[in-house]
Design a protein around this motif. Sequence first.
Motif, short mmCIF file in Angstrom:
data_model
loop_
_atom_site.label_atom_id
_atom_site.label_comp_id
_atom_site.label_asym_id
_atom_site.label_seq_id
_atom_site.Cartn_x
_atom_site.Cartn_y
_atom_site.Cartn_z
N ALA A 32 0.82 -1.21 0.00
CA ALA A 32 0.00 0.00 0.00
C ALA A 32 0.85 1.26 0.00
O ALA A 32 0.61 2.19 -0.79
CB ALA A 32 -0.93 -0.01 1.21
N SER B 134 2.84 1.57 -3.25
CA SER B 134 1.91 1.87 -4.35
C SER B 134 1.56 3.35 -4.36
O SER B 134 1.54 4.00 -5.42
CB SER B 134 0.64 1.02 -4.22
N LEU C 125 -3.29 1.41 -7.43
CA LEU C 125 -3.33 1.61 -5.98
C LEU C 125 -4.30 0.64 -5.32
O LEU C 125 -4.01 0.11 -4.24
CB LEU C 125 -3.74 3.06 -5.67
N TRP C 126 -5.44 0.40 -5.93
CA TRP C 126 -6.41 -0.57 -5.41
C TRP C 126 -5.76 -1.93 -5.22
O TRP C 126 -5.92 -2.56 -4.17
CB TRP C 126 -7.58 -0.66 -6.38
N GLY D 70 -2.58 -2.70 -4.86
CA GLY D 70 -1.58 -2.68 -3.80
C GLY D 70 -2.18 -2.73 -2.42
O GLY D 70 -1.66 -3.41 -1.52
N ILE D 71 -3.29 -2.02 -2.22
CA ILE D 71 -3.94 -2.02 -0.91
C ILE D 71 -4.70 -3.31 -0.67
O ILE D 71 -4.60 -3.93 0.40
CB ILE D 71 -4.90 -0.81 -0.80
N ARG E 170 -2.85 -6.57 0.46
CA ARG E 170 -2.39 -6.71 1.85
C ARG E 170 -3.51 -6.51 2.88
O ARG E 170 -3.49 -7.09 3.95
CB ARG E 170 -1.28 -5.69 2.13
N HIS E 171 -4.49 -5.66 2.54
CA HIS E 171 -5.46 -5.23 3.55
C HIS E 171 -6.91 -5.51 3.16
O HIS E 171 -7.81 -5.20 3.95
CB HIS E 171 -5.30 -3.73 3.82
N ALA F 202 -9.28 -1.06 0.42
CA ALA F 202 -8.96 -0.50 -0.88
C ALA F 202 -10.01 0.52 -1.31
O ALA F 202 -9.69 1.59 -1.83
CB ALA F 202 -8.84 -1.61 -1.92
N LEU G 102 -9.62 3.73 1.14
CA LEU G 102 -8.38 4.48 0.99
C LEU G 102 -8.22 5.08 -0.41
O LEU G 102 -7.73 6.21 -0.55
CB LEU G 102 -7.19 3.58 1.32
N THR G 103 -8.63 4.36 -1.44
CA THR G 103 -8.53 4.93 -2.78
C THR G 103 -9.49 6.11 -2.95
O THR G 103 -9.19 7.05 -3.68
CB THR G 103 -8.81 3.88 -3.86
#
Length: 257
Positions: free
Chosen positions: A29, A32, A172-173, A175-176, A179-180, A185, A188-189
Amino acid sequence: MPPLVHRRGDAAAAASVRPVPVLRGPWGAVLSLAWVVLAFAAEPPLRDAAAAMGLPARAGGGGLPQALDSLAAWGSILLVVVLAVRLTDVPLRDYLGWRRPRPGDLVLAAGFVLTLYGALVAITLLADTAAVHAGRPGRTAPGAGPVAVVLAWSSTVLLAPIVEESLFRGFLWRGIANRHGVAAALVLTSVVFAAFHWGYWMRGGGIDLLSVVHYLVMGGVLGAFRLASGSTLVPMVAHGLANASLAAFPTVVTALA
């Protein structure tokens, strides 16, 4: 002593065993987000390099030069993220979510956006207010020909949605979510999407809270389309229609008033 042929066979078998390559998955995250920041930060020097090679850079006045300038700007941003994906072993199409969506998802996204902005026009007319967004991208001078109109709107309706959705709801989605999870995603995005549009909600040293909410909600809606469809092409279509509707909003309100 065992036969020599057995030793040769064992040596050949050992030589044929190759180490299994370690696959590099998506960036995390934080990294990214760092790549996305780098993509936008690298855009000015990349455009300067394009200008040094004779390509249009920071052209004004509309027309083909400005359209090529927009293409160079958005293309340079996407280029950095493509490079980041190439440093992994995940195919570009899968990493950025460039998957063929179901037709029903596209229809749902388009219908939702058009209904939303249709309701906004109706509310504005009923309230008897004039909502004019001066300086919105895609606006053209009065009397501009059809080619100039298409070129002026290309950045708003095509380039920005394609690149931004590939970055936020794609790179970015991934990458988040890797892991999470997808819930993180989506949230945070949406926040990062709103933050990167600070130029629209922070003007004159003040913060337009209504505009902040607009970008947060829009980011959440686009993220919901990404989550439901599994494809970034659906939020691309919704994003393009939203930009077109917002740019045409003052004209439509004026014409119907």
